[in-house]
Design a protein around this motif. Sequence first.
Motif, PDB file in Angstrom:
ATOM      1  N   UNK A   1       0.835  -1.195   0.000  1.00 18.70           N
ATOM      2  CA  UNK A   1       0.000   0.000   0.000  1.00 18.70           C
ATOM      3  C   UNK A   1       0.878   1.256   0.000  1.00 18.70           C
ATOM      4  N   UNK A   2       0.441   2.261  -0.723  1.00 11.68           N
ATOM      5  CA  UNK A   2       1.172   3.519  -0.802  1.00 11.68           C
ATOM      6  C   UNK A   2       0.217   4.666  -0.528  1.00 11.68           C
ATOM      7  N   UNK A   3       0.701   5.715   0.134  1.00  5.85           N
ATOM      8  CA  UNK A   3      -0.169   6.829   0.518  1.00  5.85           C
ATOM      9  C   UNK A   3       0.570   8.146   0.402  1.00  5.85           C
ATOM     10  N   UNK A   4      -0.210   9.195   0.160  1.00  9.79           N
ATOM     11  CA  UNK A   4       0.356  10.544   0.078  1.00  9.79           C
ATOM     12  C   UNK A   4       0.521  11.160   1.451  1.00  9.79           C
ATOM     13  N   UNK A   5      -0.421  10.892   2.342  1.00 11.64           N
ATOM     14  CA  UNK A   5      -0.393  11.557   3.643  1.00 11.64           C
ATOM     15  C   UNK A   5      -1.195  10.758   4.652  1.00 11.64           C
TER      16      UNK A   5
END
Length: 587
Positions: A515-519
Amino acid sequence: MSYLNVETTFSDTKITDIKITEHDETPELLAMVEEQVVRDIINNQSLGVDVVSGATMSSMAVINAVSKSVEAAGGDVSALRANRVTKEPGPDEEYTTDVVIVGMGASGFMAAHNAAAQGAKVMAVEKGASIAVSNGLRVSGPFAIDTPVLRAQNSKLTVDKAFYHMMSYSKWSVNAPLVRRSLETSSESVTQLLDMGYEFREADFRFETPFKGDYGGFHLILNPYSERINIWEKTLKEDGVEVLYNTTGEKLLMDGDKVVGIEAKRRDGTKVTIHANAVILSTGGFIGNKQMIAEHFSGVTFNPAGGSLSTGDGIRMAQEAGAVLDKTFGLCGNEYGGTNTKAKRSAKQDKFDQNTAFKFGFYGVLNVDAQGNRFMDEGKLVDYPMSFGSEPIMRHSPFYTVVDQAYVDAMREIGLYEYTRAKGAPDDWVIGEYFKGKVLTNIDADLEEGIKEGWVYKADTIEELATFFGTENLKETVEKYNEHVANGFDAQFGKDPMYLSPISEGPFYIVENEFSAWSTIGGVRVDENLRALNNKNRPIPGLYVAGADAGSLYSTPYYDVPGTFYGLAIASGTIAGQEAAKFSLNN
């Protein structure tokens, strides 16, 4: 960044020149790397130099490229790396101002501008080497209401319509007075950006959203990145805001229960004390703090897409001063595809020069968990990747995407748009417009790269496919999924039939996605004035928290209204700046 090449010149005994000949970094960030890293390598004849805060990957790419040049020239790389460049702290620094801001992202920038506009003397500290490192300069645009842009086209969008939708969506789990005030302030914030030189166009965002057409509120920023940097720098200069870069806020100064300034530290260790009547914390959340991520998202494995400079400094400082955390924690997911720490070219941005095998995880095909079990309606990752789609893959990260050779061939030959249209996608398929003409022409090489790096596996049978990552239930899951495909109906999760694709023609592929997230979403509990609250829900005098550090603005899942993260960030910065200035000038 994906690549960087350097040309290194040597004399008989030392490095005399370094030129970066090829790169895919933004010029503004690369200029900082050239100014600091290249200069320090040559001046100190050392590869043990500091990286640029906010441009770590580019800095390391230069250091590694020069290392290879030294090795090729027969030089002693280990000696150059062992020659660590150390910087001695300077004498303590002390300042006095009305308002001091910690963190100069979107909310911090707007807070500085608004506090100065109220007549306050403003200072700020920023961990990065330049304003250019701010993620707030890279976003697509804000969601806002009743702006000059919308009034010019007779928009029907109202604060009431947006507010009641957001409250219904969040089940009233956020701070209603603050959300409403932020929506009411959004017009003022966008107008200020227009006055600074920003250009906007109302645009229907590519994902499904309740606010489009006559009710659209997404403001696409038209200025290129370099122009945005110039606007911010010019505005701060005109406002008389002094920003100390490469400086990290460390603790709040207290006088009883009142906040009266900050202690900070420059990168060389120099202690900085800033006395102020009001402090605004806007350090961008904690996406770069592994310990806090583990604490609030137990068991989640993910690869951050946002800036690693956001390490929860503001949240920690507020807690040490007696502030409490709000109850909601979540992540604003990366909509461009999965990532993996094993991969050199993760899908962290909207670039098709990154490994396109990561796109499969967000194309609506079969996703399974670590046990090989299906866990969601994968179509949500196409239509709502930042809201409904994000929560399941965060909970089940790492997750695994399974496709067959026929699907790989289709993505190489015709792409997702034509493939899905042939399976019944309607004329008004919103996300489809984004995928038009986007064909994965390099998918074969990208899959091979993933296999070599260890996050893709290829097999002739599903049984063999299941062995590599230990997804033991995969065979049964694929058989059941193929039944749904054959029936044209997803009896398990109700996925739209246009996203049902068979897995029947070997060889087969499995892609491991993190999983990848900006903030991060979640932080300090605040009131409608952005004042930090203590455990009795009383404001801590002189302390304000804005943007991603504020825990009372954002819903989890992330709102299904594109642009709300940025829109609420600039609105909260506007409010915090005005309120902090008012408090400071009256005390």
